[in-house]
Scaffold this active site. Structure first.
Site, short mmCIF file in Angstrom:
data_model
loop_
_atom_site.label_atom_id
_atom_site.label_comp_id
_atom_site.label_asym_id
_atom_site.label_seq_id
_atom_site.Cartn_x
_atom_site.Cartn_y
_atom_site.Cartn_z
N ASN A 7 -0.46 1.94 6.02
CA ASN A 7 0.30 0.96 5.27
C ASN A 7 0.95 0.03 6.29
O ASN A 7 1.58 0.50 7.23
CB ASN A 7 1.36 1.70 4.43
CG ASN A 7 2.35 0.79 3.74
OD1 ASN A 7 3.47 1.19 3.48
ND2 ASN A 7 1.95 -0.42 3.43
N GLY A 8 0.79 -1.29 6.07
CA GLY A 8 1.39 -2.24 7.01
C GLY A 8 0.35 -3.20 7.56
O GLY A 8 -0.85 -3.02 7.31
N CYS A 29 6.35 -12.84 5.05
CA CYS A 29 6.31 -11.55 5.73
C CYS A 29 4.99 -11.40 6.49
O CYS A 29 3.93 -11.75 5.96
CB CYS A 29 6.43 -10.41 4.71
SG CYS A 29 6.32 -8.79 5.49
N CYS A 51 14.98 -4.87 8.83
CA CYS A 51 14.32 -6.17 8.92
C CYS A 51 14.79 -7.00 7.73
O CYS A 51 14.69 -6.57 6.59
CB CYS A 51 12.80 -6.01 8.89
SG CYS A 51 11.94 -7.62 8.90
N TYR A 68 12.84 -4.28 -3.95
CA TYR A 68 11.79 -4.43 -4.95
C TYR A 68 10.68 -3.37 -4.93
O TYR A 68 10.33 -2.83 -5.97
CB TYR A 68 11.16 -5.83 -4.84
CG TYR A 68 9.87 -5.97 -5.60
CD1 TYR A 68 9.86 -5.86 -6.99
CD2 TYR A 68 8.67 -6.18 -4.94
CE1 TYR A 68 8.68 -5.96 -7.71
CE2 TYR A 68 7.48 -6.28 -5.65
CZ TYR A 68 7.49 -6.18 -7.02
OH TYR A 68 6.33 -6.27 -7.73
N CYS A 70 11.89 -2.21 6.61
CA CYS A 70 11.84 -3.32 5.65
C CYS A 70 12.87 -3.12 4.54
O CYS A 70 12.78 -2.17 3.76
CB CYS A 70 10.45 -3.41 5.05
SG CYS A 70 10.32 -4.57 3.68
N CYS A 119 0.82 -1.22 0.00
CA CYS A 119 0.00 0.00 0.00
C CYS A 119 0.85 1.26 0.00
O CYS A 119 2.01 1.25 0.40
CB CYS A 119 -0.89 0.03 1.23
SG CYS A 119 -2.01 -1.38 1.33
N CYS A 165 12.52 -12.07 6.01
CA CYS A 165 12.14 -13.01 4.94
C CYS A 165 13.34 -13.80 4.42
O CYS A 165 13.17 -14.75 3.67
CB CYS A 165 11.34 -12.33 3.83
SG CYS A 165 12.00 -10.79 3.26
N GLY A 177 0.05 -0.28 -5.00
CA GLY A 177 -1.23 -0.95 -4.83
C GLY A 177 -2.20 -0.53 -5.90
O GLY A 177 -2.35 0.67 -6.16
FE1 SF4 Z 1 10.31 -6.59 4.63
FE2 SF4 Z 1 10.88 -9.19 4.61
FE3 SF4 Z 1 10.77 -7.87 6.93
FE4 SF4 Z 1 8.54 -8.30 5.53
S1 SF4 Z 1 9.83 -9.87 6.50
S2 SF4 Z 1 9.13 -6.39 6.55
S3 SF4 Z 1 9.29 -8.16 3.39
S4 SF4 Z 1 12.24 -7.56 5.22
#
Ligand code: SF4
Length: 456
Positions: free
Chosen positions: A107-108, A389, A441, A249, A243, A7, A444, A33
């Protein structure tokens, strides 16, 4: 390429054409989005809302924008990460409650939505949608607080997970980011006008300059009347974990995200990929569009020429009618087409941002081979995606992520590439200037979730 988008939010105040500027902002954020879009504006009469399923350009006509008057507005463009593609889940949400009219979009993903929703339902609350935003609004409305601002703080103290949110009231525009800062939220201005956006590309379009990010855990309150800005940090401080996938991406390469150029980060990913996984080849070809910047970096580092050996059709909608007689890989073919005279007889390095299920990568490799490439080497500008995620990005369940159950050699065989190389986690951290590996983060790729995943 294989991940789908999430989003985007945009908000502005002290601007005579607030809804039109928000429309432009959302236009710039359309890539985040495409399921639905909405704007809530505010004038002296109150708040005015319009939202619907579809692209920003389809949802808002001149007449619709004329019906959204006022000097402040918030807007949202939605990809359905939770709640499916249902019209009722479009943002913003507007309530008329204890604190007057309050509109909210975000968003989130909250990781404790199920628990909060069950509790609110038990207290007699009814919901009109599956959206986390409605849960946040309900929490604000029932908070034991004297002011709206304190009610927002009380609600945010109950929410866990990822949110970059915008709230519009008769008096204020409020922006807030969760303590980990999973999702981006930038702040900018033009003259007396204040603006907020998921990405700075929207500021470029409306003519606002980027000032800074809303800091993880920060709540920024802008008075619609005076323009005064107040900043609060009402939530417990934690190590920020923005993130990293925004840089790999999601975000547009012309944006600054977390204050860093997306284009620069992606080029560096490509360069490090070339150092980590060199190969003798004739041509570097990006999987458009998200592989382009990394492919340029790979080409610069390796000295192998870059060219657009695959062309993307930018006018493909969300759905299309397939031929009755099944054509192999039709879904990919309608979006991507190889440039045969560039690829024929060449040893090609195909650069993409990520591999999720592996099925799309396989079709693209097949397409490049069928166009005459003599070798196809895949290079991926992030580490193997092994975990889902829970913070607002639409990834498949873990068991569908090919890297969670196949070793590298088997993935190489599955996608039918001659060789396959991923960026290492260490290199990714280096690209982001993350010297101790704690600044983003990476869940993933590692499964180290900063906030316990949702159980609902
Ligand atoms: Fe981003 Fe991956 Fe963390 Fe989700 S898990 S917030 S896609 S780095």
């Amino acid at each position: 390429m294989p991940f789908r988008d999430e989003c985007g939010v945009f908000g502005i105040c002290r601007q005579t054409e607030a809804s039109r500027q928000t429309y432009l902002g959302l236009y710039a954020l359309q890539h985040r989005g495409q399921e639905a879009a909405g704007i809530c504006s505010g004038d002296e009469e109150g708040l005015h809302l319009h939202k619907a399923q579809g692209y920003v350009a389809d949802v808002f006509t001149e007449a619709v924008l004329d019906g959204l008057p006022g000097d402040a507005a918030i807007g949202h463009t939605r990809y359905s990460t939770t709640g499916g593609n249902v019209a009722s889940a479009a943002h913003p949400f507007l309530i008329h409650g204890r604190f007057g009219q309050v509109a909210l979009c975000h968003n989130g993903n909250l990781t404790n939505t199920g628990e909060l929703r069950d509790r609110l339902i038990a207290e007699g609350h009814t919901f009109t949608s599956p959206s986390d935003s409605e849960v946040l609004l309900a929490l604000i409305n029932r908070a034991q607080a004297d002011t709206l601002e304190d009610a927002v703080v009380a609600a945010l103290r109950e929410a866990k997970g990822a949110y970059s949110l915008l709230i519009l009231t008769d008096d204020a525009l409020i922006a807030a980011r969760d303590p980990h800062g999973f999702r981006p939220l930038a702040m900018g201005h033009m003259g007396e006008t204040h603006a907020f956006s998921s990405e700075t590309c929207a500021f470029d379009l409306v003519g606002a300059s980027y000032d800074r990010d809303v800091v993880p855990g920060e709540m920024v309150v802008v008075s619609r009347r005076t323009g005064e800005i107040r900043s609060r940090f009402p939530l417990p401080k934690v190590q920020p974990k923005p993130c990293v996938f925004e840089h790999i991406y999601f975000a547009r390469p012309d944006s600054l995200v977390y204050g860093q150029s997306v284009m620069v980060a992606r080029r560096e990913m490509g360069r490090r990929l070339a150092l980590r996984h060199p190969v003798e080849a004739d041509l570097i070809v990006p999987v458009p569009d998200s592989g382009v910047s990394a492919a340029l970096g790979y080409s610069e580092q390796s000295g192998i020429p870059f060219d657009f050996g695959i062309i993307r059709n930018h006018y493909v909608g969300r759905t299309f009618i397939e031929p009755k007689q099944n054509i192999r890989s039709f879904g990919v073919k309608v979006k991507l087409n190889p440039v045969r005279h560039l690829l024929a007889g060449k040893r090609v390095v195909l650069v993409d941002d990520s591999i999720v299920r592996g099925t799309t990568s396989k079709k693209i490799v097949q397409m490049v081979r069928e166009a005459g490439a003599s070798e196809v080497h895949m290079r991926i500008a992030c580490p193997p995606t092994t975990h889902s995620c829970f913070y607002g990005i639409d990834t498949p369940k873990r068991q569908h992520l090919i890297a969670s159950y196949m070793p590298l050699e088997e993935i190489t065989a599955f996608v039918e590439a001659d060789t396959l190389g991923y960026l290492s986690l260490e290199d990714l951290e280096g690209c982001m200037g993350d010297t101790d590996g704690q600044g983003f983060c990476y869940a993933c790729f590692t499964g180290n979730y900063p906030v316990a995943p949702s159980t609902s």
